[in-house]
Design a protein around this motif. Structure first.
Motif, short mmCIF file in Angstrom:
data_model
loop_
_atom_site.label_atom_id
_atom_site.label_comp_id
_atom_site.label_asym_id
_atom_site.label_seq_id
_atom_site.Cartn_x
_atom_site.Cartn_y
_atom_site.Cartn_z
N LEU A 14 1.78 -4.06 -15.10
CA LEU A 14 1.10 -5.20 -15.71
C LEU A 14 -0.19 -4.79 -16.41
O LEU A 14 -0.72 -5.52 -17.24
N GLY A 15 -0.73 -3.63 -16.03
CA GLY A 15 -1.96 -3.14 -16.66
C GLY A 15 -3.21 -3.83 -16.16
O GLY A 15 -4.27 -3.75 -16.78
N GLU A 16 -3.13 -4.51 -15.00
CA GLU A 16 -4.26 -5.29 -14.52
C GLU A 16 -5.25 -4.49 -13.67
O GLU A 16 -6.40 -4.86 -13.54
N ALA A 17 -4.80 -3.41 -13.04
CA ALA A 17 -5.66 -2.70 -12.10
C ALA A 17 -5.23 -1.25 -11.94
O ALA A 17 -4.06 -0.91 -12.19
N VAL A 18 -6.15 -0.42 -11.51
CA VAL A 18 -5.82 0.96 -11.18
C VAL A 18 -5.05 0.95 -9.86
O VAL A 18 -5.49 0.30 -8.89
N PRO A 19 -3.90 1.62 -9.78
CA PRO A 19 -3.14 1.63 -8.52
C PRO A 19 -3.97 2.20 -7.37
O PRO A 19 -4.76 3.12 -7.56
N VAL A 20 -3.75 1.65 -6.19
CA VAL A 20 -4.48 2.10 -5.01
C VAL A 20 -3.99 3.46 -4.53
O VAL A 20 -4.76 4.30 -4.09
N LYS A 21 -2.69 3.68 -4.65
CA LYS A 21 -2.12 4.92 -4.14
C LYS A 21 -2.33 6.03 -5.17
O LYS A 21 -1.94 5.92 -6.33
N LYS A 22 -2.94 7.12 -4.73
CA LYS A 22 -3.30 8.20 -5.64
C LYS A 22 -2.09 8.81 -6.33
O LYS A 22 -2.17 9.20 -7.50
N SER A 23 -0.95 8.90 -5.62
CA SER A 23 0.23 9.52 -6.22
C SER A 23 0.71 8.74 -7.43
O SER A 23 1.22 9.31 -8.39
N VAL A 24 0.51 7.42 -7.40
CA VAL A 24 0.91 6.58 -8.53
C VAL A 24 -0.16 6.58 -9.61
O VAL A 24 0.13 6.69 -10.81
N ALA A 25 -1.43 6.51 -9.20
CA ALA A 25 -2.52 6.49 -10.19
C ALA A 25 -2.58 7.79 -11.00
O ALA A 25 -2.97 7.78 -12.17
N ASN A 26 -2.20 8.88 -10.37
CA ASN A 26 -2.24 10.17 -11.07
C ASN A 26 -0.91 10.52 -11.74
O ASN A 26 -0.74 11.65 -12.21
N SER A 27 0.00 9.58 -11.78
CA SER A 27 1.31 9.84 -12.38
C SER A 27 1.24 9.69 -13.90
O SER A 27 0.37 9.01 -14.45
N ALA A 49 0.81 -1.22 0.00
CA ALA A 49 0.00 0.00 0.00
C ALA A 49 0.84 1.27 0.00
O ALA A 49 0.47 2.26 -0.63
N THR A 50 1.96 1.25 0.71
CA THR A 50 2.67 2.51 0.93
C THR A 50 3.86 2.75 0.01
O THR A 50 4.30 3.88 -0.15
N GLU A 51 4.41 1.69 -0.58
CA GLU A 51 5.63 1.84 -1.40
C GLU A 51 5.24 2.22 -2.84
O GLU A 51 4.64 1.42 -3.56
N ASP A 52 5.61 3.42 -3.26
CA ASP A 52 5.32 3.85 -4.63
C ASP A 52 5.90 2.88 -5.66
O ASP A 52 5.26 2.58 -6.67
N GLU A 53 7.11 2.40 -5.39
CA GLU A 53 7.77 1.53 -6.37
C GLU A 53 6.99 0.24 -6.56
O GLU A 53 6.86 -0.27 -7.69
N VAL A 54 6.46 -0.30 -5.46
CA VAL A 54 5.67 -1.54 -5.56
C VAL A 54 4.40 -1.29 -6.39
O VAL A 54 4.05 -2.08 -7.27
N GLN A 55 3.75 -0.18 -6.10
CA GLN A 55 2.53 0.17 -6.84
C GLN A 55 2.84 0.35 -8.33
O GLN A 55 2.07 -0.08 -9.19
#
Length: 440
Positions: free
Chosen positions: A355-368, A343-349
């Motif tokens: 992979l393109g399988e899901a929208v990232p949970v963390k907003k900072s990554v999803a909005n990147s 949940a907290t590691e940007d790199e993991v997200q």
């Protein structure tokens, strides 16, 4: 004297910090301060297994005292085995749950309540979807690993060929149906607006329509209806709002603008019409971008249409990490470290989002830029849809009542019974399922 007080104060602060560090460092140690073995369960796929193993290796580098033992298998086998393991009290310490199944495990007392840990370690405003695992009492039972949220997909080549404008976020369901008439085509190349159109020889549907997540629930809710009330223990199926929504669907199916359940049987899968270019539009979750991109479609996405009163609804499935209630002490702490790692590691997200399988949970990554670039061009539509997103009325008996609902409503979709009859039948059957579980 003042100087001595300062020295003692500094020493006391240093001791306090050292103690805190020692406590923190030992929090995931096993008995006697040794290694902790963590049983990690997840459903596997050819696309994601390698990435999962990479992330497990990175986690263990960061937490050398936590040894992960994996238990994985394809989706159906994983959840069948999990039910058996739960009954035998041998389930993994932490596992990846389909989002619609989290309440099933939570309401049966299988999961650890994560409320305190989430409130202590996660900032709710940094994430999409934390609230989708929160029950009516405000307790959190999981942390999303990735989010599936639905939008409207459309094939730009088919719209161009029919010479009609692309969908916009101002569309209503009636606007969609008007466009679907101009996009549904028979094997002679005649569109549904042509008097010579033969609805018995369809080569291209205006909109493909598949079950609850990518079909009827979106229409019902945007018409002001739904299946269960706020308690999730009472059916609200037999309502004027649902009648209007189902009339809209059945009318589209009778005119072959949308495929019926039996029409879909002629395809390799219920999800095949859009990527195989047999449908111009679809209601689709984020994971459907994989097939559309693989097929090389010239497509884009936009917000789902509005209902008659302007209401919009986008279904969400928050596939989540959950922790076994029996994972106590150091094992429970180790399980939470794994969940936090995701949940907290940007790199993991970012790694998982690649992979393109899901929208990232963390907003900072999803909005990147990394997530929002690529195909489809308007990925922002997935993020904008969180404003009107909701779950699929998930509760402890979700699978059971969805089956009963489909049994009745599909008969109306096939023209075997009226919408009114299907609603009354579904209402009774779904309520029976609810009563058997909640009124024992």
């Amino acid at each position: 004297m003042k100087s001595q007080h300062k020295k003692w104060g500094a020493l006391l602060l240093a001791i306090t910090l050292l103690s805190a560090l020692l406590i923190s460092g030992c929090s995931t140690k096993g008995k006697g301060g040794g290694d902790v073995e963590l049983k990690l369960g997840f459903y596997s796929s050819a696309q994601s297994d390698e990435k999962m193993q990479e992330l497990i290796a990175k986690f263990q580098e960061k937490h050398p005292n936590i040894k992960i033992k994996t238990e994985s298998s394809p989706y159906n086998q994983f959840f069948q085995k999990l039910d058996t393991q739960i009954a035998a009290e041998s389930a993994p310490d932490v596992w990846l749950s389909d989002g619609v199944l989290v309440p099933k495990y939570a309401e049966r007392g299988v999961l650890k309540d994560l409320t305190e840990w989430i409130q202590r370690d996660l900032k709710a405003g940094d994430y999409y979807g934390l609230e989708f695992n929160k029950d009516a009492a405000g307790k959190y039972w999981g942390v999303p690993q990735g989010i599936q949220i639905a939008v409207l997909y459309y094939n730009k080549d088919m719209f161009d060929e029919a010479q009609i404008e692309y969908p916009t976020d101002a569309w209503s369901w009636d606007d969609l149906k008007t466009a679907a008439e101009k996009l549904t085509k028979d094997t002679n190349g005649k569109y549904a607006v042509d008097p010579a159109f033969d609805k018995n020889k369809i080569s291209q549907y205006g909109l493909t329509f598949f079950s609850i997540t990518e079909g009827w629930m979106t229409v019902l809710k945007s018409y002001g209806g739904g299946v269960l009330n706020e308690t999730l223990e009472q059916s609200i199926i037999d309502s004027p709002e649902n009648k209007a929504a189902l009339d809209w669907i059945v009318d589209g199916m009778q005119r072959e603008l949308l495929p019926t359940p039996s029409d879909l049987k002629s395809f390799q899968s219920n999800m095949a019409p859009f990527p195989s270019k047999a449908a111009a539009m679809r209601i689709g979750i984020y994971a459907r971008t994989i097939d559309a991109n693989a097929a090389g479609l010239n497509y884009d996405v936009t917000l789902l249409p509005k209902g008659p009163e302007g209401k919009r609804f986008s279904p969400v499935i928050a596939n989540s990490w959950v922790i076994n209630k029996k994972a106590e002490g150091a094992v429970g702490e180790a399980a939470w470290e794994w969940v936090k790692f995701w949940a907290t590691e940007d790199e993991v997200q970012k790694e998982w989002a690649s992979l393109g399988e899901a929208v990232p949970v963390k907003k900072s990554v999803a909005n990147s830029e990394q997530f929002l670039s690529g195909s489809p061009a308007n990925k922002q539509a997935f993020l904008d849809s969180f404003e009107f997103a909701g779950t699929l009325d998930v509760n402890a008996v979700w699978s059971e009542w969805v089956g009963k609902f489909n049994d009745s409503i599909n008969r109306a979709f096939e023209g075997e019974i009226s919408v009114e009859q299907a609603m009354k039948q579904a209402d009774q059957e779904v309520q029976k399922v609810l009563d058997e579980f909640y009124k024992k």
